[in-house]
Design a protein around this motif. Structure first.
Motif, mmCIF file in Angstrom:
data_model
loop_
_atom_site.group_PDB
_atom_site.id
_atom_site.type_symbol
_atom_site.label_atom_id
_atom_site.label_comp_id
_atom_site.label_asym_id
_atom_site.label_seq_id
_atom_site.Cartn_x
_atom_site.Cartn_y
_atom_site.Cartn_z
ATOM 1 N N VAL A 37 -21.251 22.937 17.149
ATOM 2 C CA VAL A 37 -20.606 22.260 18.285
ATOM 3 C C VAL A 37 -21.646 21.870 19.353
ATOM 4 O O VAL A 37 -21.468 20.900 20.079
ATOM 5 C CB VAL A 37 -19.489 23.156 18.883
ATOM 6 N N GLY A 66 -32.963 25.151 16.561
ATOM 7 C CA GLY A 66 -32.549 26.387 15.888
ATOM 8 C C GLY A 66 -31.395 27.094 16.575
ATOM 9 O O GLY A 66 -30.752 27.933 15.973
ATOM 10 N N GLY A 67 -31.139 26.819 17.865
ATOM 11 C CA GLY A 67 -30.039 27.480 18.581
ATOM 12 C C GLY A 67 -30.499 28.160 19.869
ATOM 13 O O GLY A 67 -31.582 27.867 20.387
ATOM 14 N N GLU A 117 -17.200 30.561 22.475
ATOM 15 C CA GLU A 117 -17.669 30.663 21.097
ATOM 16 C C GLU A 117 -17.217 31.997 20.509
ATOM 17 O O GLU A 117 -17.292 33.030 21.180
ATOM 18 C CB GLU A 117 -19.195 30.619 21.037
ATOM 19 N N GLY A 148 -28.264 32.202 17.794
ATOM 20 C CA GLY A 148 -27.523 33.207 18.540
ATOM 21 C C GLY A 148 -26.813 34.176 17.611
ATOM 22 O O GLY A 148 -26.715 35.373 17.890
ATOM 23 N N THR A 193 -21.887 32.046 15.320
ATOM 24 C CA THR A 193 -21.290 32.169 16.656
ATOM 25 C C THR A 193 -21.119 30.747 17.161
ATOM 26 O O THR A 193 -22.104 30.062 17.473
ATOM 27 C CB THR A 193 -22.190 33.008 17.583
#
Ligand code: GLU
Length: 323
Positions: A37, A66-67, A117, A148, A193
């Motif tokens: 998202v 990568g987050g 999330e 995460g 997540t």
């Protein structure tokens, strides 16, 4: 001598005064994998900001990354100006915990919060994973370093008394690849997540191999929320995923996605971005179904690093914070 025109004289004047009248600020927002998202949300925010580019001399681009953990580190290295970061990791980074143990990231700044999330565990039905303990002995993707979910998965294993080194085989692959690997039988389950609905879970439930969400028991959720201030109970809505085995919403724990920046990024830039987003929340909500829940009020919740002065300036102006 040839006479200079007024615009040229103005340019010479502004340049002489140290004001670059034509400067455009370029900012990049770090997001996550393309099937999550964060990436489409970054796209939605940049769409709103870029609509104003003539007025604001500001141009925003979005990068798939990568987050959360990756984004914090890139903000701190000045490789990014904005990044989407889970609220738990914003807290840990600013306070020098977890991946940043003993190294508080004091330049980290909160801008605003976005969607909730849920720590989502998706398993192949034939691997018989009905609860967290059933993951023992299985091949489970907890996410690549920088994501995460990797942090949340390890917290959950610790709370459940599972040793990730001994009790199961962990994989560290990117979220965009996890759904395909589950369908191919290369993993039994994966953690993500993430806000709902999202492309990765849709892809995973659409294949021939049946899949189910794995609930996190009330006991474990209580333990996690009691130990860590940034975790809250959450639910995965099953009606958004036709084909999934579960018939009722699935209990788990969760966090909030937040937009972060660095104290090195100018007040002016963050002010313009915050103002644009808050003045167009209705449009933003329509740009992704996971953003449908956004309100001016809940976009100020879940922020633990100090507010960026540009965001604070807008929130005061808009009467969203007082004092
Ligand atoms: N929460 C995930 C992370 O921080 C990313 C989720 C997404 O891309 O939507 O790594």
């Amino acid at each position: 001598m040839k006479r200079l025109s007024i615009p040229i004289l103005a340019l010479v004047f502004f340049t002489f005064c140290g004001v670059d009248a034509f400067a455009v600020d370029f900012v990049t927002m770090g997001t996550g994998g393309v099937t999550g998202v964060y990436y489409p949300t970054g796209g939605a925010i940049s769409k709103l900001v870029n609509q104003k580019r003539k007025e604001y001399n500001l141009r925003m681009t979005v990068e798939s990354t990568g987050g959360s953990v990756f984004n914090v580190n890139s903000l701190m290295n000045s490789d990014l100006e904005l990044g989407i970061v889970q609220s738990d990791l914003q807290y840990q980074a600013y306070n020098g915990q977890g991946d940043w143990e003993g190294k508080p990231q004091k330049k980290l700044r909160a801008v605003f919060a976005i969607h909730p999330e849920a720590v989502t565990i998706l398993a192949a039905a034939d691997s018989n994973i009905k609860n967290v303990a059933d993951m023992k002995g299985k091949v489970v993707n907890i996410g690549a370093p920088g994501t995460g979910q990797r942090v949340n998965a390890l917290d959950l294993f610790q709370a459940a008394g599972i040793d990730p080194e001994k009790d199961l085989r962990i994989e560290g692959i990117k979220p965009a690849e996890a759904a395909g690997m589950l369908q191919d039988g290369r993993i039994d389950a994966f953690f993500y997540t993430v806000g709902h609905p999202n492309g990765s879970v849709k892809e995973a439930v659409a294949g021939a191999r049946k899949v189910n969400f794995v609930p996190v028991s009330e006991n474990l959720v209580q333990k996690l929320t009691a130990e860590q201030p940034y975790y809250a109970p959450a639910e995965i809505p099953v009606n958004q995923y036709p084909g999934v085995v579960n018939t009722e919403n699935v209990p788990t724990f969760g966090v909030k996605a937040t937009i972060c920046s660095s104290s090195d990024v100018s007040e002016d830039v963050i002010y313009k971005i915050t103002k644009t987003v808050f003045e167009n929340i209705d449009e933003l909500r329509k740009l992704h179904p996971a953003l449908d829940v956004l309100t001016r009020e809940n976009m100020l919740q879940g922020l633990s690093a100090p507010l960026h002065p540009g965001a604070e300036k807008y929130f005061r102006e808009a009467g969203l914070i007082k004092k």
